[in-house]
Design an enzyme around this catalytic site. Structure first.
Site, short mmCIF file in Angstrom:
data_model
loop_
_atom_site.label_atom_id
_atom_site.label_comp_id
_atom_site.label_asym_id
_atom_site.label_seq_id
_atom_site.Cartn_x
_atom_site.Cartn_y
_atom_site.Cartn_z
CB CYS A 84 41.85 30.51 42.63
SG CYS A 84 40.37 29.67 43.23
CB CYS A 207 29.16 35.05 42.77
SG CYS A 207 28.27 35.07 44.36
CE LYS A 329 29.77 39.80 39.58
NZ LYS A 329 29.47 39.35 38.24
CG HIS A 333 38.00 32.56 38.86
ND1 HIS A 333 39.38 32.49 38.74
CD2 HIS A 333 37.72 32.00 40.09
CE1 HIS A 333 39.90 31.93 39.82
NE2 HIS A 333 38.91 31.62 40.65
#
Length: 386
Positions: A84, A207, A329, A333
């Site tokens: 990431c 998540c 969030k 992502h």
């Protein structure tokens, strides 16, 4: 070494785009970055550094040159894969090339297509961002790893599930103002705390989503900036660090040491300290990650992150606004694009281009990008012209 500046930046919306490819997404981000650096043309770019994990098997092959060729660049291209943190490291590598004098203008960015794979396949690819043999292959999911960190934090400090939810509520409220956000809607504290449990104590609202998207920034030397009129933000400092990939291999579950060391290096390069930061984009892949970031980056002491959220210190009108973009969030992502996307947001903030999200009088801004559960981290400090 020479100073390096961000002189242009752009990104796609983050979300689900079944009609797009990673090439077309990157082309959109590239076009927007170049349009914002209108004193430059593609012919001025000396090289490119791009980040991607390669969800769904696209890790094989030359996807870096594929995207730069697609936008008409015939320059040396390096692809970075650091889970990431891929494009956060791409930005760092671009800054290094400029500061060292090896290049005058470098394109840095990232891209990811995640929503064309099944849920099980995406869960697999997220899992490879952690330790493979003893975590992923024994059944631990990415959410499960961060759930262990959240559980340890709630037991060690004066913190509750509602404190995790406060981070989610804040970021959703911010993301609702961001036209590029994947989940651009608000949620309540009750929504977040009582949502479907994904990995106890983390609920669905704790998540981040899996997203498609791309982001790109143009890094230029002080000589280039002196010769033209740019909306520029100086790269005051950048730091990076690595750590054990597996959570079980580390000494603590309630900190990400790589983040702490990366921040220390960035502060030292910039000759600044955490109290100087006016604005931050931190890596909140899960709500607990934002709380850990507050502490690892030096914004507060150990165990004090919940108090910052309760007091509203990290709200857009607080002393230290955090994730005014919506963060991972709400903004989303797309793994390879996330780190560069943070820098895009900060450049917009420092040059007065953030629209309804604009934070007044911000001068020093911090981007914090984490790979996996903390096996890698990179921190970038940008300084405005105020």
């Amino acid at each position: 070494m020479r100073d390096a500046y961000i002189v242009g930046a752009g990104q796609t919306a983050f979300g689900s785009f079944p009609e797009e490819s990673y090439r077309s997404l990157f082309a959109t981000a590239f076009d927007r970055a170049m349009a914002s650096a209108d004193a430059l043309s593609p012919e001025d770019i000396d090289e490119a550094v791009v980040g991607t994990l390669g969800v769904g098997g696209r890790q094989i092959g030359l996807s870096g040159p594929a995207v730069t060729e697609h936008v008409g660049l015939s320059v040396p291209t390096t692809r970075v894969e650091n889970a990431c943190a891929a494009s956060g490291y791409a930005v760092r590598n671009a800054v290094q090339a400029v500061k060292s004098g090896m290049a005058d203008v470098v394109l840095a960015g990232g891209y990811e297509v995640m929503t064309d794979a099944s849920g099980d396949a995406t869960k697999y690819w997220l899992g490879v961002s952690g330790e493979t043999e003893w975590e992923r292959l024994t059944g631990t999911t990415f959410a499960g790893t961060y759930a262990q960190m959240a559980d340890a934090y709630l037991h060690e400090y004066d913190a509750t599930v509602d404190d995790l939810s406060r981070a989610a509520v804040k970021n959703h409220a911010n993301g609702a103002k961001n036209p590029h956000a994947h989940l651009a809607f608000e949620c309540s504290l009750e929504d977040a705390s009582e949502g479907t449990v994904v990995a106890d104590p983390l609920t669905l609202y704790h998540c981040c989503p899996t997203s498609d998207g791309a982001a790109a920034v143009v890094v230029a030397s002080e000589d280039v900036v002196d010769d033209a009129d740019f909306d520029a933000a100086r790269v005051a400092g950048v730091g990076a660090a690595s750590d054990r990939v597996g959570l079980f291999e580390r000494d603590t579950y309630t900190s990400i040491p790589a983040s702490e060391r990366a921040a220390e290096a960035a502060y030292e390069m910039a000759d600044r300290n955490p109290g100087d930061v006016d604005l931050a984009e931190v890596h909140d892949c899960f709500a607990i990650a934002e709380l850990l970031a507050y502490e690892d980056l030096g914004f507060c002491g150990r165990g004090e992150a919940p108090e910052l959220l309760r007091e509203g210190a990290t709200d857009p009108d607080g002393d230290l606004p955090v994730n005014v973009s919506g963060g991972l969030k709400s903004k989303g992502h797309p793994i390879g694009a996330t780190g560069a996307g943070q820098v895009v947001e900060l450049w917009k903030q420092l040059t007065g281009r953030a629209g309804d999200r604009q934070v007044a009088d911000a001068n020093l801004a911090l981007a914090h990008n984490v790979g996996g559960s903390g096996g890698a981290a990179v921190v970038t400090l940008l300084e405005g012209d105020q």
